[in-house]
Write a protein that holds these residues in place. Sequence first.
Motif, mmCIF file in Angstrom:
data_model
loop_
_atom_site.group_PDB
_atom_site.id
_atom_site.type_symbol
_atom_site.label_atom_id
_atom_site.label_comp_id
_atom_site.label_asym_id
_atom_site.label_seq_id
_atom_site.Cartn_x
_atom_site.Cartn_y
_atom_site.Cartn_z
ATOM 1 N N LYS A 24 0.840 -1.200 0.000
ATOM 2 C CA LYS A 24 0.000 0.000 0.000
ATOM 3 C C LYS A 24 0.870 1.244 0.000
ATOM 4 O O LYS A 24 0.649 2.194 -0.747
ATOM 5 N N THR A 55 -8.839 -1.616 -11.536
ATOM 6 C CA THR A 55 -8.520 -3.040 -11.595
ATOM 7 C C THR A 55 -7.470 -3.279 -12.673
ATOM 8 O O THR A 55 -7.359 -2.507 -13.626
ATOM 9 N N TYR A 59 -0.156 -6.801 -9.787
ATOM 10 C CA TYR A 59 0.283 -5.613 -9.045
ATOM 11 C C TYR A 59 1.011 -4.599 -9.925
ATOM 12 O O TYR A 59 0.818 -3.402 -9.802
ATOM 13 N N GLU A 88 -7.457 0.122 0.077
ATOM 14 C CA GLU A 88 -7.595 -1.319 -0.115
ATOM 15 C C GLU A 88 -6.747 -1.715 -1.310
ATOM 16 O O GLU A 88 -6.744 -1.022 -2.334
ATOM 17 N N SER A 90 -5.413 -5.293 -3.481
ATOM 18 C CA SER A 90 -5.191 -6.718 -3.704
ATOM 19 C C SER A 90 -4.502 -6.838 -5.051
ATOM 20 O O SER A 90 -4.266 -5.828 -5.722
ATOM 21 N N GLU A 91 -4.224 -8.063 -5.456
ATOM 22 C CA GLU A 91 -3.436 -8.242 -6.672
ATOM 23 C C GLU A 91 -4.110 -7.636 -7.903
ATOM 24 O O GLU A 91 -3.449 -7.262 -8.857
#
Lengths: 139, 484
Positions: A24, A55, A59, A88, A90-91
Motif C-alpha cells: 500500500k 482493476t 500488481y 484497499e 489486492s493483486e
Amino acid sequence: MEKRYEQFSHTADIGVRVFGNTLKELFENAAFAMFDILADLDGLKGEITQDFELTAPNYEELLISWLDELLYNFYSKKIIFYRFEVLELSEDMVRARAFGRSVSENRNRLKTEIKAATYYNLKIIKRDDYYEVDIIFDV
Amino acid sequence: MPDWTGPLERIDEYRWRIPRSYMTGMRVDGVIYADEKMIGDVRHDRAAQQVADVASLPGIVKHSLAMPDIHWGYGFPIGGVAATDIEAGGVISPGGVGFDINCGVRLVRTNLKETELKPKLRDLVYALYNEIPAGVGSKGDIKVTEKEERKLLVEGSKWVVDHGYGRQEDLEYTEERGAIAGALPDRVSDRAYERGKHQSGTLGSGNHFLEVQVIDEIYDGEAAAAFGLGAGQVVLMLHSGSRGLGYQVCDDYSKSFIRCLAKYDIDVPDRQLACAPVNSEEGKAYLGAMKSAANYAWANRQCLMHLARGVFEKVFGMSPGDLGMDLIYDVAHNIAKIEKYNVDGKEKLLCVHRKGATRAFPPYHPDLPEKYKKTGQPVIIPGDMGRSSYLLAGTKEAEETFFSTCHGAGRRLSRTAAIKACRGRSIAGELEKKGILVMSSGRETLAEEAPEAYKDVNEVVDVVTGAGISKRVCRMKPLGVIKG
C-alpha cells in the motif's frame, strides 16, 4: 524504510526507485514521487479529495494504471495531488483516495511535464522488510 | 549502472552488429550505426540491450536498427528502427512509436540575413516567447468542437490551413502532406480527446523548442539552392508533437496491447514492447488511432509555424512576401509507417517503426514534392541549443535502413545529471556570451537541455553521412531559442 523514493539516472527520461514498508505504501509513494517530479508540493494543503478504484491483472500493471489514472486527472481536471491513501489493495484491485489542489492558483509550482508512466523493466521486488520498484516516466 | 557487456561486432567503420546468437528470442541481428568513439558510450547504458530486445518482435525483417543518436529509452531504444512484414504476421508496437506520436521538426526559410536579424533578435525572441504558448499544461489558440476535432484528426494540417493557419503550399512540403491517410478518430479514446483539448497550437515542454538559426556552412550548394537556402540566411526550426492527445493514445494502447501478447502467443522481453499483428483488429485500431494523433501533431506544428510567421511580420514590419517564410519541410521522427520495400528479392509491405529516427527518402522517390525530386527528401536534424543543427538529404543507400536516418544529437547525460552539472551556473548567461538568446518557461528546462547534455551533433552526422544513409546540405547555428 524512511525514504519514499529516489531518482536514478536514465538517459532520456526520468527513473525513480520507490520504496514502501507495505505494498500500500509503495503505491502511495510511487504517486507521491510522480507528483513531486511534476510540481513543487512543499506546503500544499487542502482542498480537493478524489476517490479511485481501479482493476488490473497484477500488481505491476495495477501500479501503472494507478499512476496513469492520477496523471489523466492532473491533465484533465487540473489537480495537483500531493497526498495519497491506499485504502484497499489486492493483486487485481486498488481503492484509494488522493488529496490535491487546483492547478490554477498553483501554476508557478509546475516543474516537469510527464507524458506517462511506462511498463519498461517493471518489477516490484520484496526486500527483507520493505518493497521496492523502479519506474521510468516518459518526460 | 554497470556497462552493457553484450557482443558488439564491428562490421565496418560505421556499423556494429549484435548477433542473433546473443539472446534467445532474437529473430534478426541488431545493427547499430556508430563510430569507434561513440560505440564506447553506447555501452554505458541499456540502449544496446534494447536493440537486442526489439529484434524479438514477430515478423521483424533484416535487422533491428539503431541510428547513431541512439540512447536508452523504454522498450525501444531512442534512435531505433524496426520493420515488420505485415503478411507474415508482422506486429505493430505502440511502444515502438512512443508517447509523443509524430513528434517532429519543421524548418522554415526566411529572406532575412544575420545582419538584419541581429538588431532585432531580442525583440523577436521575447515576442516569440510571449506569443507562442509553451510549458506544462499550456493552452493553445485553436478552440474546436468535438465534431470539428474529429475532422482535424483526419485532415491534419489541411484542416488548420483551411481555417486560416497558413498557406495551401505548406501542405506540399509536409511529410504525408500533413495528413496520413487512414486515420480512425473513433479509435481515439474520450480521454485522449480530453487531454488534447485546447492544446492545438502549443509547443509543449522539455525538449520541444523553437529556434531562430543562421546558416553558417553550405555543403551541397545545388541542394541548398533547391531548398531556397544560402549562407548567412536566417531560418526557423520548430520541434513539437501530438501533445496530450498522442500521449494518451499511446497510454491506452500500451495497456490494452499487453493482453494481445497472450492472445496472439507473442513472446517479447519487456511489457513496453507489447504488440499485436498489424492485420489484427487491435493492430488496425492502434494504427488508426496513431494516424489520428500524427495528424493532430502536423496540425499543431502548422499552427505553431503560422503563429511564428505572424510574430516575424510584426517584429520586422515586413509583409509575408518580403519575409519569404516558406516551409522547407516537416518530418516526423516518432511514427510507424506502412511502406513497400524489397526484402530478399520480393516486394513486401512493411510496418516501419521509427522511434527517434527520421524518414529519409532518396532522390526521385514518388512521394517527394516536385521541387525536391533531384535532391532527395530534406531531413532536419536539430542539435543542441549551443552548437549546431543540420539539414541533410535522403540517399539511395539508405534503403538498408528502410530510408531512415538519425533524428538529432541524442542525449548523453540524464536530466538529473545535467541539472547537477549546471548547478550554480547560468546557462542562459553562458549562451548569451556566445551570442545566443534563450528563454524558457520551465524552471529546470535550460539545465536539462544544456548543450553538454547532448552528444555532439557533428559526430552523429559524420556517422550517417559516412555510412552513406544521408548527405549533408547545410549547417545552422542557433541565435535565438525558446524552450518549452
